[in-house]
Design an enzyme around this catalytic site. Sequence first.
Site, PDB file in Angstrom:
ATOM      1  N   THR A  60     -40.278 -11.746 -32.666  1.00 39.66           N
ATOM      2  CA  THR A  60     -39.588 -10.660 -32.001  1.00 39.66           C
ATOM      3  C   THR A  60     -39.135 -11.201 -30.663  1.00 39.66           C
ATOM      4  OG1 THR A  60     -41.124  -9.108 -32.933  1.00 39.66           O
ATOM      5  CG2 THR A  60     -39.920  -8.365 -31.027  1.00 39.66           C
ATOM      6  N   LYS A  73     -33.988  -5.677 -28.774  1.00 38.97           N
ATOM      7  CA  LYS A  73     -35.224  -6.265 -29.283  1.00 38.97           C
ATOM      8  C   LYS A  73     -34.969  -6.548 -30.754  1.00 38.97           C
ATOM      9  CE  LYS A  73     -40.149  -5.070 -29.518  1.00 38.97           C
ATOM     10  NZ  LYS A  73     -41.073  -3.960 -29.261  1.00 38.97           N
ATOM     11  N   ASP A  75     -52.276  -0.224 -26.290  1.00 42.20           N
ATOM     12  CA  ASP A  75     -52.017  -1.616 -25.928  1.00 42.20           C
ATOM     13  C   ASP A  75     -51.457  -1.705 -24.509  1.00 42.20           C
ATOM     14  OD1 ASP A  75     -51.935  -4.363 -26.331  1.00 42.20           O
ATOM     15  OD2 ASP A  75     -49.919  -4.320 -27.183  1.00 42.20           O
TER      16      ASP A  75
END
Lengths: 332, 343
Positions: free
Chosen positions: A14, A30, A122
Amino acid sequence: NNAATTLTSYILFTFWAFLLRINGQLVALKVIHMKTEEGVPFTAIREASLLKRLKHANIVVLHDIIHTRESLTFVFEYVQTDLAQYMSQHPGGLHSHNVRIFVFQLLRALSYIHSRRILHRDLKPQNLLISYLGELKMADFGLARAKSVPSQTFSSEVVTLWYRPPDVLLGSTDYSTALDMWGAGCIFVEMLQGKPAFPGDATEFEQLQTIWAVLGVPSEDNWPGVSQLPNYKPGQFTLPASCNDSTLLNQLPYKTEDLVQKMLKAAPADRISAQDSLQHPYFSTLPAPIRHLRDTVSIFKVPGVHLETEVRDVFNPGRRLKPTLLPTAKCW
Amino acid sequence: MKNPGAAESRRLVVLLEAALLREARLWKVPVFRNGCIQGADISSSQHQDMILWLGDMSRMFHFCPETFALGVCILNRLLSTVKAQPKYLKCIAFTSLVLAAKINEEDEVIGSMKDLVMQSGCNFSTAEILRMERIILDKLHWDLYTATPVDFIHIFHALLVSGHPHLVPSIGLGSGKTPPDFQAVLWTRQVQHCMACHQLWQFKGSTLALAIITLELEVLTPDWFSVFTDLLKKAQIDSGEFIHCKEMVDEYLRSLEFSLPANAVYIFDSAQIQDEERARSPMQRLGQARRGRGSAEQGDCDEYYDGLRHLYSEEASPGAEGSADVSAQKNVSPCPPLHPAVN
């Protein structure tokens, strides 16, 4: 800005193929390359469908999705930098006023997602984008998940180790919004002191040691239920007496210290909620209207809210202020 | 379990409102005409079989009920958006479930696509599934987080626990040794059954969830009416539609009762609650209540529902609610005499 991430076997890589001008607006792309047998990675599906329903000034905007057989491209609003880069550009701790502004925005975003029972799971400086104005935008919802009301068990392998709370390190899978509050507390400390709060070594055990060295080893008295957690072993954590001090937290000004301590409670049930933390006296010096904004309005729309110039800047070392104006000690 | 407070209640109301907004924006089901989905050759029974099959798949893969519910919502939204051919129905359904799993389940639960297809016993190729995945994501604009009926069960359950703590010991909402979400698990199972009934699809998830919970509350507590009006108000559900839905759910669940494991669960419940001075056994209560509902409904239901509608439209002033409680407590029948409360 092209951090290559190998997240799971689903994703080959990515990256951010930044900066495109669409309709006069800068956007960031992205690009996710897919291993064809598994289809669209779950991280991408979660991120896209969550961002579709989250509309908030402190959450990154997803403009569009381009889906082909081989790749998936997310078109995001362009945000200049992220907190990790910002901190490395301004080493040794950020301006205390700017820390307050960043923390407020982070907690505002957390309060918004937590009220919808969504955990980020996260949090780390790399996932907090910072605009040139100082707007903070939470990004990377790949590990986030909508959470229904009764607590469910989640797998414990989600949070980057440095920002992972002790209950999860001890094997608890019954975590909730307090998970993100610990991560936010760690980032708060990192902004103040210019280095990570709990830079543990590779393993979970070492990460716990790093935490206990600051907070002290927990017991059933101050954390009921701790001995029932899967990875808890009595006597496992014995620290040399010299190690067991909380100098880290004691150097803080009183109100800062109080909020940091409420966020970094070892027992998850004791940790302050995002909603309550926004009312903490630490933020009393910010203009009052920022607490009553609509979700989609940036705090920089409130008169008087602006970033201060950081004292240190690695890109402009010549602009360094006179030593007398620098904070006297390496404290926050 | 955390001690519920006013702050928690407020938080839950915010959560409920967000879920209702999502439902209003995304809830969509196929329209049936002459026994078929409008514009397609898929019959209601084919559709129903498919949802039952998805339930089997979801259990086999150890997915949670939320995943099943989300998969069904994705399937229904797609079928109401595109004209689908019957030969693709199974592939659409399976892919809907896979997408729901990718959103809801931890990655280690999901397993590889190849394994899932193999276990399902279908002979789709992975390429077919992936193509379908792309079509579904595209047609639904990647906007998959619908609020499902199971979500509403959880939210209403949490509102009951936090807003009406006095009910907790009396109806087993997490009392004693039963786990806190015991009742929610039972309701979740019922809602899953109802999702496979095509007559019940026309109702939104929030309405369906509240109907199931109300039916249960009627049986479990004489105090159900005030509790129910509170939830109905919070959920902004149309009372006429709610009444219709509740009648159909009641009928449907009773037709299934012999096959439902629910009765076994009641017996288990009674064992747990007996130490808490329960005079009558829940089996007796249940039997009586079910009979009561059956016979009372025929004669009294019009008056009863009129009363209900009346009460609701008049915002159920605290005084009226209070007296409804009193009359309800005197008579343990599931249909308390409401007229004095209204007039």
